[in-house]
Design a protein around this motif. Structure first.
Motif, short mmCIF file in Angstrom:
data_model
loop_
_atom_site.label_atom_id
_atom_site.label_comp_id
_atom_site.label_asym_id
_atom_site.label_seq_id
_atom_site.Cartn_x
_atom_site.Cartn_y
_atom_site.Cartn_z
N GLY A 152 0.62 -1.17 -0.07
CA GLY A 152 -0.07 -0.35 -0.42
C GLY A 152 0.93 1.01 0.13
N TYR A 153 2.41 0.92 -0.24
CA TYR A 153 3.28 2.27 -0.15
C TYR A 153 2.54 3.12 -1.57
CZ TYR A 153 7.06 5.00 -1.68
OH TYR A 153 8.16 6.01 -1.09
N TYR A 154 2.91 4.93 -1.17
CA TYR A 154 2.45 5.87 -1.60
C TYR A 154 2.92 6.87 -1.39
CZ TYR A 154 -1.46 7.00 1.61
OH TYR A 154 -2.22 7.37 2.80
N ASN A 155 2.80 8.22 -2.16
CA ASN A 155 3.49 9.46 -1.63
C ASN A 155 2.13 10.81 -2.35
OD1 ASN A 155 5.77 8.86 0.37
ND2 ASN A 155 6.64 8.45 -1.68
N ALA A 156 1.84 10.25 -2.96
CA ALA A 156 0.66 11.17 -3.14
C ALA A 156 -0.19 10.81 -3.55
CB ALA A 156 0.87 11.72 -4.56
N ILE A 157 -2.03 11.59 -3.29
CA ILE A 157 -2.96 11.47 -3.10
C ILE A 157 -3.73 12.74 -4.56
CG2 ILE A 157 -5.55 10.69 -2.79
CD1 ILE A 157 -4.00 10.75 1.21
N VAL A 158 -4.38 11.87 -5.19
CA VAL A 158 -4.74 13.00 -5.69
C VAL A 158 -6.60 12.67 -5.88
CG1 VAL A 158 -5.89 14.18 -8.40
CG2 VAL A 158 -2.86 12.98 -7.99
N GLN A 159 -6.79 14.01 -5.58
CA GLN A 159 -8.41 14.24 -5.06
C GLN A 159 -8.97 14.54 -6.02
OE1 GLN A 159 -8.70 16.13 -1.24
NE2 GLN A 159 -7.92 13.35 -0.15
N VAL A 160 -10.12 14.13 -6.25
CA VAL A 160 -11.00 14.64 -7.52
C VAL A 160 -12.48 15.18 -6.59
CG1 VAL A 160 -12.13 14.45 -10.20
CG2 VAL A 160 -9.98 12.98 -9.42
N ARG A 161 -12.73 15.99 -6.45
CA ARG A 161 -13.91 16.54 -6.08
C ARG A 161 -14.40 18.07 -7.33
NH1 ARG A 161 -12.30 13.09 -3.85
NH2 ARG A 161 -11.98 12.77 -1.33
N ALA A 162 -15.39 18.64 -7.05
CA ALA A 162 -16.03 19.69 -8.07
C ALA A 162 -16.73 20.97 -7.38
CB ALA A 162 -17.30 18.71 -9.25
N THR A 163 -16.67 22.02 -7.55
CA THR A 163 -17.56 23.02 -7.12
C THR A 163 -19.41 22.81 -7.15
OG1 THR A 163 -15.82 24.32 -7.57
CG2 THR A 163 -17.46 25.25 -6.83
N ASP A 164 -20.03 22.46 -5.70
CA ASP A 164 -20.53 22.38 -5.58
C ASP A 164 -21.50 21.05 -6.46
OD1 ASP A 164 -20.52 24.98 -4.53
OD2 ASP A 164 -21.64 26.56 -5.73
N THR A 166 -21.70 16.96 -7.31
CA THR A 166 -20.45 15.71 -7.01
C THR A 166 -20.24 15.40 -8.07
OG1 THR A 166 -21.86 15.23 -5.48
CG2 THR A 166 -20.67 13.76 -6.59
N PRO A 167 -19.09 15.59 -8.82
CA PRO A 167 -18.69 14.34 -9.81
C PRO A 167 -19.37 13.77 -10.65
CG PRO A 167 -16.42 14.97 -8.39
CD PRO A 167 -17.53 14.53 -7.90
#
Length: 368
Positions: A152-164, A166-167
């Motif tokens: 489960g190794y990782y050094n970055a998280i890309v969080q995909v969200r949207a303004t006002d 839900t994607p």
């Protein structure tokens, strides 16, 4: 001068041998150059082959351990790996010319391949053949990369969200596809540090855990480039390495725009609704009343516009009559009454039906 005077003598058997030219300065000196052919070939070996080769292969990705590192190999199966390893391990005599070789693999068991190698070459103008058999033992392990993924190794998280909002499912899928394509390109280029550890669907978007911060930034940038929006980074100190350097894990927060292609919006400019066609860079669309192009920066658009409906809510209705260059009559899909609406530039005068959406402001034609 007699033939005897023009010859040298083999130091091993005493037979005369032709006088050979001295090597040029810088060339290696062969101590056996004065031997006659018979004595020379007594101890001659065309091929230097190991008695056995052991190959450590990663059971996860198929990488081969060479020296002190793991190497990705373009092999269809372990036989290809064995051939490559034998090719690297065999040595051909430096005096040999016009060397050719062929190999016939024999699968002894699941982990052992016996390589039957046949060599030909020319030495001292004499054609030679030699056969060697090299057993190759395949053992399996786990490379550093697969071990990290499993852990489960990782050094970055890309969080995909949207303004006002839900994607959408399409946006989530496309974000993951862009991440996989970028990481795949890095893998193809030989970067063994490139991998996606986990893709997690959450209530308000999707989280993509990636091996390095640099690749996390690359993924986030490419998602925004295609789907629009913005990205901000938030580093978190997680540990220190063996040299005392701080190690950070970075969250890249991708914020998709408030609107998506296909939305029908009402900008606060009294010029009528707009069908959104693109959100990459600025918001781009078309005015439904006139057919004129529309463009606005996200800062202005998000503060002033509101969503009315989407193209998915459009229905097909009948064209009743074309009144003039500015107006057309269509059937209201709910009441079946003839309604006069603006005739936009994208309207086809020969069309019998058109897609329309209905809002509080009335009916609006949509481009095909």
């Amino acid at each position: 001068m007699s033939d005897t005077e023009s010859r040298e003598f083999c130091p091993r058997c005493g037979d005369p041998v032709p006088t050979r030219a001295e090597p040029l300065p810088g060339e290696p000196r062969d101590r056996d150059r004065r031997l006659c052919d018979a004595c020379y070939f007594e101890d001659f070996a065309l091929v230097d082959a190991p008695e056995r080769i052991e190959v450590l292969v990663c059971s996860g990705c198929g990488a081969v351990h060479r020296g002190n590192r793991w190497v990705d190999v373009d092999a269809r199966d372990y036989t290809d790996v064995a051939v490559d390893e034998v090719r690297e391990a065999l040595g051909v005599h430096v005096d040999a010319r016009n060397v050719t070789w062929a190999v016939d693999p024999e699968q002894v068991d699941e982990n052992t391949i016996r390589m039957h190698c046949q060599f030909t070459g020319v030495v001292r103008e004499t054609p030679l053949e030699e056969s060697v058999v090299v057993p190759v033992k395949i053992s399996r392990g786990t490379c550093d990369r697969c071990g990290r993924i499993a852990g489960g190794y990782y050094n970055a998280i890309v969080q995909v969200r949207a303004t006002d909002r839900t994607p959408t499912a399409a946006e989530r899928n496309r974000a993951v596809e862009r991440a996989e394509a970028y990481i795949g390109d890095r893998e193809s280029a030989g970067d063994r540090n490139a991998f996606i550890t986990e893709v997690e669907e959450v209530d308000d978007g999707v989280d993509i855990r990636i091996s390095t911060t640099q690749m996390g930034e690359g993924v986030a940038t490419r998602i925004v480039r295609e789907l629009g929006g913005s990205v901000e980074s938030y580093p978190t100190l997680v540990t220190e390495d063996g040299d005392g350097n701080e190690v950070y894990r970075v969250t890249y927060a991708v914020r998709l725009p408030k609107f998506t292609p296909g939305d029908v919006i009402a900008p606060d400019d009294d010029a009528g609704p707009v069908l959104v066609r693109s959100v990459s860079g600025n918001l781009k669309g078309v005015r439904l009343a006139s057919g004129d192009p529309y463009e606005a920066s996200f800062d202005d658009e998000e503060l002033a516009a509101r969503r009315l409906t989407t193209r998915e809510d459009a229905v097909e209705t009948t064209v009743v009559a074309v009144e003039d260059a500015h107006a057309v009559q269509v059937l209201d899909p709910e009441t079946y009454e003839a309604k006069t609406v603006s005739r936009p530039a994208f309207f086809d005068a020969d069309a019998e039906t058109v897609p329309v959406v209905k809002t509080r402001a009335g009916l609006h034609l949509l481009p095909d």
